[in-house]
Design a protein around this motif. Structure first.
Motif, PDB file in Angstrom:
ATOM      1  N   TYR A 102      -7.238  -1.105  -2.062  1.00  0.00           N
ATOM      2  CA  TYR A 102      -8.413  -1.966  -2.104  1.00  0.00           C
ATOM      3  C   TYR A 102      -8.634  -2.291  -3.567  1.00  0.00           C
ATOM      4  O   TYR A 102      -8.898  -1.403  -4.368  1.00  0.00           O
ATOM      5  CB  TYR A 102      -9.620  -1.221  -1.532  1.00  0.00           C
ATOM      6  CG  TYR A 102     -10.889  -2.036  -1.481  1.00  0.00           C
ATOM      7  CD1 TYR A 102     -11.382  -2.493  -0.264  1.00  0.00           C
ATOM      8  CD2 TYR A 102     -11.606  -2.334  -2.639  1.00  0.00           C
ATOM      9  CE1 TYR A 102     -12.549  -3.241  -0.205  1.00  0.00           C
ATOM     10  CE2 TYR A 102     -12.758  -3.082  -2.593  1.00  0.00           C
ATOM     11  CZ  TYR A 102     -13.237  -3.534  -1.372  1.00  0.00           C
ATOM     12  OH  TYR A 102     -14.384  -4.266  -1.321  1.00  0.00           O
ATOM     13  N   SER A 115     -12.982   1.746   6.767  1.00  0.00           N
ATOM     14  CA  SER A 115     -13.850   1.806   5.596  1.00  0.00           C
ATOM     15  C   SER A 115     -13.863   3.249   5.109  1.00  0.00           C
ATOM     16  O   SER A 115     -13.611   4.166   5.888  1.00  0.00           O
ATOM     17  CB  SER A 115     -15.258   1.320   5.934  1.00  0.00           C
ATOM     18  OG  SER A 115     -15.836   2.165   6.899  1.00  0.00           O
ATOM     19  N   ARG A 164      -6.138  -6.012  -0.083  1.00  0.00           N
ATOM     20  CA  ARG A 164      -6.401  -4.937   0.853  1.00  0.00           C
ATOM     21  C   ARG A 164      -5.138  -4.614   1.622  1.00  0.00           C
ATOM     22  O   ARG A 164      -4.339  -5.506   1.927  1.00  0.00           O
ATOM     23  CB  ARG A 164      -7.501  -5.412   1.831  1.00  0.00           C
ATOM     24  CG  ARG A 164      -7.980  -4.351   2.776  1.00  0.00           C
ATOM     25  CD  ARG A 164      -8.811  -3.329   2.034  1.00  0.00           C
ATOM     26  NE  ARG A 164      -9.557  -2.467   2.943  1.00  0.00           N
ATOM     27  CZ  ARG A 164      -9.458  -1.139   2.967  1.00  0.00           C
ATOM     28  NH1 ARG A 164      -8.663  -0.533   2.127  1.00  0.00           N
ATOM     29  NH2 ARG A 164     -10.181  -0.435   3.792  1.00  0.00           N
ATOM     30  N   CYS A 165      -4.979  -3.339   1.914  1.00  0.00           N
ATOM     31  CA  CYS A 165      -3.887  -2.900   2.778  1.00  0.00           C
ATOM     32  C   CYS A 165      -4.036  -3.621   4.121  1.00  0.00           C
ATOM     33  O   CYS A 165      -5.117  -3.634   4.706  1.00  0.00           O
ATOM     34  CB  CYS A 165      -3.984  -1.388   2.968  1.00  0.00           C
ATOM     35  SG  CYS A 165      -2.960  -0.779   4.316  1.00  0.00           S
ATOM     36  N   ALA A 185      -7.117  -3.431   6.768  1.00  0.00           N
ATOM     37  CA  ALA A 185      -7.882  -4.640   7.052  1.00  0.00           C
ATOM     38  C   ALA A 185      -7.907  -4.902   8.560  1.00  0.00           C
ATOM     39  O   ALA A 185      -8.955  -5.211   9.136  1.00  0.00           O
ATOM     40  CB  ALA A 185      -7.281  -5.826   6.309  1.00  0.00           C
ATOM     41  N   SER A 233     -14.268 -11.346  -0.003  1.00  0.00           N
ATOM     42  CA  SER A 233     -15.373 -10.445   0.296  1.00  0.00           C
ATOM     43  C   SER A 233     -16.554 -11.200   0.917  1.00  0.00           C
ATOM     44  O   SER A 233     -16.883 -12.298   0.494  1.00  0.00           O
ATOM     45  CB  SER A 233     -15.821  -9.753  -0.987  1.00  0.00           C
ATOM     46  OG  SER A 233     -17.061  -9.112  -0.781  1.00  0.00           O
ATOM     47  N   TYR A 265     -10.266 -10.057  -2.920  1.00  0.00           N
ATOM     48  CA  TYR A 265      -9.741  -8.706  -3.121  1.00  0.00           C
ATOM     49  C   TYR A 265      -8.439  -8.507  -2.363  1.00  0.00           C
ATOM     50  O   TYR A 265      -8.140  -9.220  -1.411  1.00  0.00           O
ATOM     51  CB  TYR A 265     -10.776  -7.650  -2.709  1.00  0.00           C
ATOM     52  CG  TYR A 265     -11.141  -7.639  -1.241  1.00  0.00           C
ATOM     53  CD1 TYR A 265     -12.063  -8.543  -0.723  1.00  0.00           C
ATOM     54  CD2 TYR A 265     -10.565  -6.705  -0.387  1.00  0.00           C
ATOM     55  CE1 TYR A 265     -12.393  -8.516   0.617  1.00  0.00           C
ATOM     56  CE2 TYR A 265     -10.896  -6.673   0.964  1.00  0.00           C
ATOM     57  CZ  TYR A 265     -11.816  -7.586   1.467  1.00  0.00           C
ATOM     58  OH  TYR A 265     -12.144  -7.565   2.801  1.00  0.00           O
ATOM     59  N   CYS A 306       0.867  -1.179   0.000  1.00  0.00           N
ATOM     60  CA  CYS A 306       0.000   0.000   0.000  1.00  0.00           C
ATOM     61  C   CYS A 306       0.905   1.232   0.000  1.00  0.00           C
ATOM     62  O   CYS A 306       2.082   1.150   0.388  1.00  0.00           O
ATOM     63  CB  CYS A 306      -0.880  -0.025   1.238  1.00  0.00           C
ATOM     64  SG  CYS A 306      -2.030   1.360   1.321  1.00  0.00           S
TER      65      CYS A 306
END
Ligand code: ZN
Length: 131
Positions: free
Chosen positions: A66, A60, A50-51, A55, A38, A48, A27
């Motif tokens: 992402y 959010s 995700r950092c 996570a 997901s 997916y 990231c």
């Protein structure tokens, strides 16, 4: 039409945030990127990236990495295809160059041999007659 845009709005919003081309490794924040599955109703079981920080902290609406795995892989494949095309062209060019060189070398060899044979053919009878 309106239904379709409602379905994809989550995806396009996610794509706009922290979007990178291909498979992300890190990231922008320096954290590693992890692959998750997901659990959302819109994309159940879709994988997916995700950092890890985002996570772990269940962030959010953040701008950490992402990205859908399938989309990342399509990007990666496209990028690889492009690079492969360039490499193929380089190989073709190099081969053509090599072939040209080989042809020139062969031509030289052939010419030298033909000349030496011609010389032999011309000088041999003389040489024989001398001995
Ligand atoms: Zn991050």
């Amino acid at each position: 039409m309106s239904n379709e845009s409602a379905n994809s709005s989550g995806t396009s919003a996610a794509r706009a945030r922290g979007r990178v081309v291909g498979v992300p490794k890190r990231c922008w924040c320096g954290e590693l990127v992890v692959s998750l599955i997901s659990k959302s109703a819109a994309n159940p079981y879709r994988r997916y990236y995700r950092c890890a920080f985002a996570a772990e902290n269940r962030l959010s609406n953040d701008n950490h990495t992402y990205q859908w795995v399938d989309e990342a892989l399509v990007d990666e494949t496209e990028a690889l295809k492009f690079r492969l095309g360039i490499l193929e062209q380089i190989i073709v060019d190099e081969r053509a160059e090599e072939e040209k060189k080989k042809c020139a070398e062969f031509e030289m060899k052939l010419e030298t041999e033909v000349f030496s044979r011609m010389e032999d053919a011309i000088t041999e009878p003389k040489g024989r007659s001398r001995k």
